[in-house]
Design a protein around this motif. Structure first.
Motif, PDB file in Angstrom:
ATOM      1  N   PRO A  11       0.836  -1.202   0.000  1.00 49.57           N
ATOM      2  CA  PRO A  11       0.000   0.000   0.000  1.00 49.57           C
ATOM      3  C   PRO A  11       0.873   1.255   0.000  1.00 49.57           C
ATOM      4  N   GLY A  12       0.489   2.216  -0.807  1.00 50.83           N
ATOM      5  CA  GLY A  12       1.236   3.461  -0.895  1.00 50.83           C
ATOM      6  C   GLY A  12       2.316   3.445  -1.963  1.00 50.83           C
ATOM      7  N   PHE A  13       2.541   2.297  -2.589  1.00 47.24           N
ATOM      8  CA  PHE A  13       3.532   2.179  -3.647  1.00 47.24           C
ATOM      9  C   PHE A  13       2.821   1.853  -4.944  1.00 47.24           C
ATOM     10  N   ARG A  14       3.470   2.143  -6.047  1.00 46.23           N
ATOM     11  CA  ARG A  14       2.890   1.776  -7.339  1.00 46.23           C
ATOM     12  C   ARG A  14       3.985   1.232  -8.242  1.00 46.23           C
ATOM     13  N   GLU A  15       3.580   0.389  -9.175  1.00 43.91           N
ATOM     14  CA  GLU A  15       4.522  -0.123 -10.159  1.00 43.91           C
ATOM     15  C   GLU A  15       4.873   1.005 -11.111  1.00 43.91           C
ATOM     16  N   THR A  16       6.121   1.001 -11.559  1.00 50.21           N
ATOM     17  CA  THR A  16       6.564   2.022 -12.493  1.00 50.21           C
ATOM     18  C   THR A  16       7.629   1.437 -13.406  1.00 50.21           C
ATOM     19  N   THR A  17       7.926   2.134 -14.462  1.00 56.17           N
ATOM     20  CA  THR A  17       9.000   1.705 -15.351  1.00 56.17           C
ATOM     21  C   THR A  17      10.301   2.350 -14.883  1.00 56.17           C
ATOM     22  N   VAL A  18      11.399   1.840 -15.403  1.00 60.05           N
ATOM     23  CA  VAL A  18      12.698   2.425 -15.075  1.00 60.05           C
ATOM     24  C   VAL A  18      12.736   3.876 -15.543  1.00 60.05           C
ATOM     25  N   ALA A  19      12.231   4.127 -16.742  1.00 60.83           N
ATOM     26  CA  ALA A  19      12.237   5.482 -17.291  1.00 60.83           C
ATOM     27  C   ALA A  19      11.442   6.440 -16.403  1.00 60.83           C
ATOM     28  N   GLU A  20      10.301   5.976 -15.907  1.00 58.16           N
ATOM     29  CA  GLU A  20       9.503   6.826 -15.012  1.00 58.16           C
ATOM     30  C   GLU A  20      10.236   7.061 -13.703  1.00 58.16           C
ATOM     31  N   PRO A  26      11.735  11.122 -23.166  1.00 60.14           N
ATOM     32  CA  PRO A  26      11.802  10.173 -24.281  1.00 60.14           C
ATOM     33  C   PRO A  26      13.158  10.228 -24.994  1.00 60.14           C
ATOM     34  N   ALA A  27      13.743  11.413 -25.117  1.00 56.13           N
ATOM     35  CA  ALA A  27      15.058  11.543 -25.759  1.00 56.13           C
ATOM     36  C   ALA A  27      16.132  10.845 -24.926  1.00 56.13           C
ATOM     37  N   ASP A  28      16.098  11.025 -23.607  1.00 60.12           N
ATOM     38  CA  ASP A  28      17.060  10.361 -22.724  1.00 60.12           C
ATOM     39  C   ASP A  28      16.924   8.851 -22.830  1.00 60.12           C
ATOM     40  N   GLU A  29      15.702   8.381 -22.835  1.00 59.70           N
ATOM     41  CA  GLU A  29      15.441   6.949 -22.918  1.00 59.70           C
ATOM     42  C   GLU A  29      15.980   6.376 -24.232  1.00 59.70           C
ATOM     43  N   LEU A  30      15.796   7.120 -25.322  1.00 59.20           N
ATOM     44  CA  LEU A  30      16.302   6.695 -26.626  1.00 59.20           C
ATOM     45  C   LEU A  30      17.827   6.592 -26.606  1.00 59.20           C
ATOM     46  N   ILE A  31      18.494   7.565 -26.027  1.00 58.49           N
ATOM     47  CA  ILE A  31      19.956   7.561 -25.982  1.00 58.49           C
ATOM     48  C   ILE A  31      20.463   6.398 -25.136  1.00 58.49           C
ATOM     49  N   VAL A  32      19.841   6.148 -24.001  1.00 58.50           N
ATOM     50  CA  VAL A  32      20.255   5.037 -23.146  1.00 58.50           C
ATOM     51  C   VAL A  32      20.100   3.711 -23.899  1.00 58.50           C
ATOM     52  N   GLU A  33      18.965   3.542 -24.543  1.00 63.51           N
ATOM     53  CA  GLU A  33      18.699   2.312 -25.286  1.00 63.51           C
ATOM     54  C   GLU A  33      19.693   2.148 -26.441  1.00 63.51           C
ATOM     55  N   LEU A  34      19.953   3.224 -27.166  1.00 62.04           N
ATOM     56  CA  LEU A  34      20.896   3.189 -28.282  1.00 62.04           C
ATOM     57  C   LEU A  34      22.303   2.853 -27.786  1.00 62.04           C
ATOM     58  N   ARG A  35      22.718   3.488 -26.714  1.00 64.78           N
ATOM     59  CA  ARG A  35      24.047   3.242 -26.146  1.00 64.78           C
ATOM     60  C   ARG A  35      24.199   1.768 -25.756  1.00 64.78           C
ATOM     61  N   LEU A  36      23.174   1.206 -25.121  1.00 67.37           N
ATOM     62  CA  LEU A  36      23.250  -0.192 -24.693  1.00 67.37           C
ATOM     63  C   LEU A  36      23.289  -1.152 -25.874  1.00 67.37           C
ATOM     64  N   ARG A  37      22.518  -0.885 -26.903  1.00 66.59           N
ATOM     65  CA  ARG A  37      22.517  -1.760 -28.082  1.00 66.59           C
ATOM     66  C   ARG A  37      23.862  -1.711 -28.810  1.00 66.59           C
ATOM     67  N   LEU A  38      24.426  -0.505 -28.935  1.00 64.85           N
ATOM     68  CA  LEU A  38      25.735  -0.374 -29.575  1.00 64.85           C
ATOM     69  C   LEU A  38      26.812  -1.058 -28.737  1.00 64.85           C
ATOM     70  N   ALA A  39      26.709  -0.944 -27.423  1.00 64.72           N
ATOM     71  CA  ALA A  39      27.673  -1.592 -26.528  1.00 64.72           C
ATOM     72  C   ALA A  39      27.596  -3.110 -26.666  1.00 64.72           C
ATOM     73  N   GLN A  40      26.392  -3.647 -26.793  1.00 66.81           N
ATOM     74  CA  GLN A  40      26.229  -5.094 -26.985  1.00 66.81           C
ATOM     75  C   GLN A  40      26.838  -5.531 -28.316  1.00 66.81           C
ATOM     76  N   LEU A  41      26.654  -4.707 -29.347  1.00 71.05           N
ATOM     77  CA  LEU A  41      27.240  -5.016 -30.649  1.00 71.05           C
ATOM     78  C   LEU A  41      28.763  -5.020 -30.557  1.00 71.05           C
ATOM     79  N   LEU A  42      29.317  -4.074 -29.834  1.00 66.37           N
ATOM     80  CA  LEU A  42      30.767  -4.002 -29.661  1.00 66.37           C
ATOM     81  C   LEU A  42      31.295  -5.264 -28.970  1.00 66.37           C
ATOM     82  N   ARG A  43      30.639  -5.644 -27.900  1.00 65.22           N
ATOM     83  CA  ARG A  43      31.085  -6.831 -27.167  1.00 65.22           C
ATOM     84  C   ARG A  43      31.026  -8.080 -28.054  1.00 65.22           C
ATOM     85  N   SER A  44      29.949  -8.220 -28.812  1.00 65.14           N
ATOM     86  CA  SER A  44      29.813  -9.368 -29.718  1.00 65.14           C
ATOM     87  C   SER A  44      30.914  -9.365 -30.777  1.00 65.14           C
TER      88      SER A  44
END
Length: 102
Positions: A11-20, A26-44
Motif C-alpha cells: 500500500p502506498g507504492f505503485r509499479e513504475t517503469t525504469v524510465a519513469e 523520451p530523448a534520454d530513454e532513446l539515448i540510453v537504449e541506443l548506447r546499450l545496443r551499440l555496446a552489446q554489438l561491440l562486445r559481440s
C-alpha cells in the motif's frame, strides 16, 4: 493486479517503469537504449574476433577498464568513442545503422 504481483506491491507504492523512476525524457530513454545496443554489438564483435578486453584495449591504446566501460554502455563514454571502437573492429556502417534504426 493478479497473482504474485498483487502480493508484492505494498500500500502506498505503485509499479513504475525504469524510465519513469529515473524521470527520463523520451530523448534520454532513446539515448540510453541506443548506447546499450551499440555496446552489446561491440562486445559481440570483440568476442567474435577472439579478443579479450585487454587485447582490444592495447590495440586502441587505452585501458581494459575503459573497454569495460564502453561495453557496459557507461554514460561517461561518448557515442563517438563507442562508434569509433565499433569501426576499429570492422563493424560496418550498415550494422551500426541497423542498431540506430531499430
Amino acid at each position: 493486479m493478479t497473482g504474485k504481483k498483487k502480493d508484492t506491491v505494498k500500500p502506498g507504492f505503485r509499479e513504475t517503469t525504469v524510465a519513469e523512476f529515473l524521470e527520463l525524457t523520451p530523448a534520454d530513454e532513446l539515448i540510453v537504449e541506443l548506447r546499450l545496443r551499440l555496446a552489446q554489438l561491440l562486445r559481440s564483435a570483440r568476442k567474435a574476433q577472439n579478443l579479450t578486453q585487454a587485447e582490444f584495449a592495447a590495440r586502441r591504446k587505452t585501458s581494459q577498464a575503459r573497454i569495460s566501460a564502453i561495453e557496459r554502455g557507461d554514460e561517461s563514454v561518448s557515442l563517438d568513442a563507442l562508434i569509433s571502437a565499433l569501426a576499429e573492429l570492422g563493424v560496418s556502417r550498415q550494422d551500426i545503422g541497423r542498431i540506430i534504426a531499430a
